[in-house]
Design an enzyme around this catalytic site. Structure first.
Site, PDB file in Angstrom:
ATOM      1  N   HIS A  32      49.517  26.580   8.279  1.00  0.00           N
ATOM      2  CA  HIS A  32      49.111  25.389   9.043  1.00  0.00           C
ATOM      3  C   HIS A  32      47.645  25.116   8.738  1.00  0.00           C
ATOM      4  O   HIS A  32      46.924  25.991   8.243  1.00  0.00           O
ATOM      5  CB  HIS A  32      49.350  25.589  10.541  1.00  0.00           C
ATOM      6  CG  HIS A  32      48.531  26.675  11.153  1.00  0.00           C
ATOM      7  ND1 HIS A  32      48.728  28.008  10.847  1.00  0.00           N
ATOM      8  CD2 HIS A  32      47.503  26.644  12.044  1.00  0.00           C
ATOM      9  CE1 HIS A  32      47.856  28.739  11.533  1.00  0.00           C
ATOM     10  NE2 HIS A  32      47.108  27.942  12.252  1.00  0.00           N
ATOM     11  N   ASP A  89      40.828  28.487  10.107  1.00  0.00           N
ATOM     12  CA  ASP A  89      40.885  29.939   9.863  1.00  0.00           C
ATOM     13  C   ASP A  89      41.957  30.295   8.835  1.00  0.00           C
ATOM     14  O   ASP A  89      41.918  31.367   8.239  1.00  0.00           O
ATOM     15  CB  ASP A  89      41.074  30.750  11.167  1.00  0.00           C
ATOM     16  CG  ASP A  89      42.260  30.335  12.013  1.00  0.00           C
ATOM     17  OD1 ASP A  89      42.624  29.144  11.990  1.00  0.00           O
ATOM     18  OD2 ASP A  89      42.825  31.203  12.713  1.00  0.00           O
ATOM     19  N   HIS A  90      42.889  29.358   8.579  1.00  0.00           N
ATOM     20  CA  HIS A  90      43.962  29.643   7.621  1.00  0.00           C
ATOM     21  C   HIS A  90      43.790  28.929   6.275  1.00  0.00           C
ATOM     22  O   HIS A  90      44.521  29.212   5.339  1.00  0.00           O
ATOM     23  CB  HIS A  90      45.318  29.266   8.232  1.00  0.00           C
ATOM     24  CG  HIS A  90      45.655  30.139   9.397  1.00  0.00           C
ATOM     25  ND1 HIS A  90      46.601  31.126   9.349  1.00  0.00           N
ATOM     26  CD2 HIS A  90      45.109  30.202  10.643  1.00  0.00           C
ATOM     27  CE1 HIS A  90      46.650  31.743  10.513  1.00  0.00           C
ATOM     28  NE2 HIS A  90      45.748  31.208  11.319  1.00  0.00           N
TER      29      HIS A  90
END
Ligand SMILES: [Zn+2]
Length: 305
Positions: free
Chosen positions: A63, A67-68
């Site tokens: 997603h 942070d990803h």
């Protein structure tokens, strides 16, 4: 027997700590390299672990929370400066929207072909995103505050031919055996030879990664029978979880363990730990009350499946 190597590049959550970087998992399937998520700092983590980051061809983003994915921008720049010519494919819910935005962020062109694959993030169906002779990559929608998916690497079963048996039936090494593996049978000197008469089957391995999710049925279905489930384990059950409404976006470790148990997986690795836990032993102990074979991820931890 194949050897699938995973390296956890980050085991923290939205705010990193000195010990835990943002989420990313490096996967090496017999030289095929991919990332599952690419949090900020992922490329330096790969350098520290001496991983071959320039050879990554597929990046699967669960997603588009920073942070990803924030590590993608720097990684793309490194690819560009490193004269990358091979295409890079980035998968994720609404991936093309974000990749288009990245292309606007700099003065230069990517310098290599960038493909974006939009992954279905609604409903309950499993989608097949990639397939080659050896494995498939699947996804399923999960429950988070923004469109989010979980990923699965599902290896195909492998047939190992017993050459003694094959030779007895007059089969020699070469294209005929490839044909036999592909079709399950071949006609040889007027006779039908079946694959099961000369070969034994090795069951393919299965690795599943939840990304960020509240506990959900889709996750349980995707994880069914997996050799390894890597699951969001942000919290331990408690009042903070409810206060921050995290229960709608993330899993507590007990619920992650329940999913592992119901799905009948062989091993659970918890990750995406909230920075409030200096020591995650407490979380592992809690999860093990439900599912014994639970471990905690830590940065640069290597796992062979
Ligand atoms: Zn996250």
């Amino acid at each position: 027997m194949t050897r699938i190597r995973l390296v956890f590049l980050g085991s923290g959550s939205s705010i990193p700590t000195v010990e835990r970087n943002h989420p990313a998992i490096y996967i090496d399937y017999e030289g095929d390299l991919m990332l599952w998520d690419c949090g900020e700092g992922s490329q330096r983590q790969m350098m520290k672990a001496d991983l071959r980051l320039m050879k990554i061809n597929h990046i699967f983003v669960t997603h588009w929370h920073a942070d990803h994915f924030a590590g993608l921008i720097g990684l793309i720049e490194t690819f560009n400066l490193g004269q990358r010519k091979k295409p890079l494919t980035v998968y994720g819910p609404e991936a093309s929207r974000f990749i288009d935005a990245f292309s606007e962020l700099s003065y230069w062109d990517f310098g290599f072909e960038m493909k974006a694959v939009d992954v279905e993030f609604e409903g309950n169906e499993t989608s097949k995103l990639f397939e080659n002779r050896f494995y498939k990559i699947l996804s399923v929608p999960v429950k988070h505050s923004v469109p989010a998916v979980a990923y699965c690497l599902e290896e195909k079963d492998r047939w190992n031919i017993d050459m003694k048996k094959a030779k007895k039936l007059g089969l020699e090494e070469g294209p005929i055996l490839e044909k036999l593996k592909e079709n399950g049978k071949v006609k040889h000197k007027g006779k039908i030879v079946r694959l099961k008469d000369v070969a034994s089957k090795t069951k393919g391995k299965k690795i599943v990664y939840s990304g960020d999710t509240a506990p959900c049925k889709n996750m349980q279905n995707l994880a069914k029978g997996a050799d390894l489930l890597i699951h969001d384990g942000t919290f331990i059950e408690g009042p903070e979880e409810k206060e921050e409404k995290m229960e709608k976006r993330h899993s507590n470790v007990r619920k992650a363990a329940e999913i592992a148990k119901k799905a009948g997986v062989k091993k659970l690795i918890l990750t995406h730990f909230s920075r409030r836990y200096k020591n995650v032993n407490e979380l592992v102990t809690e999860a093990r009350k439900v599912f014994k074979k639970t471990e905690a991820a830590k940065d640069l931890m290597e796992v062979i499946v």
